[in-house]
Scaffold this active site. Sequence first.
Site, PDB file in Angstrom:
ATOM      1  N   HIS A  17     -27.309  -6.276  28.962  1.00 10.27           N
ATOM      2  CA  HIS A  17     -28.017  -6.802  30.122  1.00 10.27           C
ATOM      3  C   HIS A  17     -27.675  -6.041  31.404  1.00 10.27           C
ATOM      4  O   HIS A  17     -27.780  -6.571  32.508  1.00 10.27           O
ATOM      5  CB  HIS A  17     -27.728  -8.303  30.283  1.00 10.27           C
ATOM      6  N   HIS A 106     -19.609 -13.445  16.525  1.00  8.40           N
ATOM      7  CA  HIS A 106     -19.926 -12.430  17.524  1.00  8.40           C
ATOM      8  C   HIS A 106     -18.654 -11.677  17.899  1.00  8.40           C
ATOM      9  O   HIS A 106     -17.569 -11.983  17.406  1.00  8.40           O
ATOM     10  CB  HIS A 106     -20.539 -13.075  18.778  1.00  8.40           C
ATOM     11  N   ASP A 364     -33.202 -11.994  17.112  1.00  9.23           N
ATOM     12  CA  ASP A 364     -33.950 -11.833  15.869  1.00  9.23           C
ATOM     13  C   ASP A 364     -33.439 -12.805  14.807  1.00  9.23           C
ATOM     14  O   ASP A 364     -32.220 -12.951  14.644  1.00  9.23           O
ATOM     15  CB  ASP A 364     -33.779 -10.410  15.333  1.00  9.23           C
TER      16      ASP A 364
END
Length: 425
Positions: A17, A106, A364
């Site tokens: 980002h 993650h 996704d």
Amino acid sequence: MSTFGSIFRVSTYGESHGKSVGCIVDGVPPGLQLDESDIQPQMTRRRPGQSALTTPRNEKDRVEIQSGTEFGITLGTPIALRVLNEDQRPKDYGSKTMDHFPRPSHADWTYLEKYGVKASSGGGRSSARETIGRVAAGAIAEKYLREAHGVEIVAFTNSCGPEALFPATREHPTPSTNPEFLELINKVTREDVDSFLPVRCPNVEANKRMEDLIAEYRDKQDSIGGTVTCVIRNCPSGLGEPCFDKLEATLGHAMMSIPATKGFEFGSGFGGTVIPGSIHNDPFIKAPVPADADARKIHGHGRPPKPRLTTKTNNSGGIQGGISNGAHIYFTVAFKPPATIGQAQTTVSYDEEEGVLEAKGRHDPCVIPRAVPIVESMAALAIMDAVMLQSARQSARSLLPVLPGKTIPVSETENNLTEKANGHA
């Protein structure tokens, strides 16, 4: 670190980002015709928002060449490639819950443990958005390999969850003995693969089953993994650096560096372990003379002559002893289910307090369709570096006197370099 390759070196930069992502590519041969139109097709195949089965993040991923070319020709100097992040939403990661809990599976926790700080939005460098630089660099490598050696690299979706294009059977425990698989990797093109969007599995029935499966997990706010198979055709023989940088090891390094990868299977792979050696061995045969052999010899066309020998079967996957033998190189890469899902998950906060995390953001439900061009690009980077390493070795050798009594024909790569040195290319 963030650099891949020895001579053809790629360093990627940027966070998921941040303002932009991209790469610096060093070692690109001078004199290659190159502009953004050579790179953009692969960027478009990788971009998000392609279908209802991918993240809705709407990035155009327009690549810009910042340096290293003039009038559409590479100068031999570093090439800088940049892609702006136009649809980033760091606020999606700013809630109290997302700030306080490391997302399950993650890299939030491991990055914090390693660096003592982490990107506050998205996955930062661990995000798949980092692969934009790899794909851009891979497109440059591919163009050189295609023009200099006629190399073709094609990847496709092999499985999603339990739905497989070539499921293992008693008769064919590995695809390397399956005639349908061998025919596919011999002929499949990217145009064939992309005609089966959004999944990119080149079979009507299997593609539909996989599409329905991904949609099912998407609707449940869940995710699913799968595998991508890749074939490299017309690869020069003699590539690879034994003992520790064997070509399959370099390819494995390249593939396992892609986010979300969990496995790498080369040639016959794990299925080859149940085949006896009498079947698994690849007997050598005389290679057929290519139809354009005379044209290659006289005019060169920038491509090397075909190998003198080939193999009757190809359980080795085109590499023996860590060195390419001229046959098709093929492998399969396994990707785990995307870690970020919309379902509530019980976990523990950074302060060691139990709680529930319901992740936000756009992700996704399955990475496989968009991983196809990433796998192709990393394959191109690995082969490009190997080609340049071997070219340097053979170029140095070509300056030495011919050894007396030498009867073994020179290699394909050396033949190519000798022809070019004599003005036949």
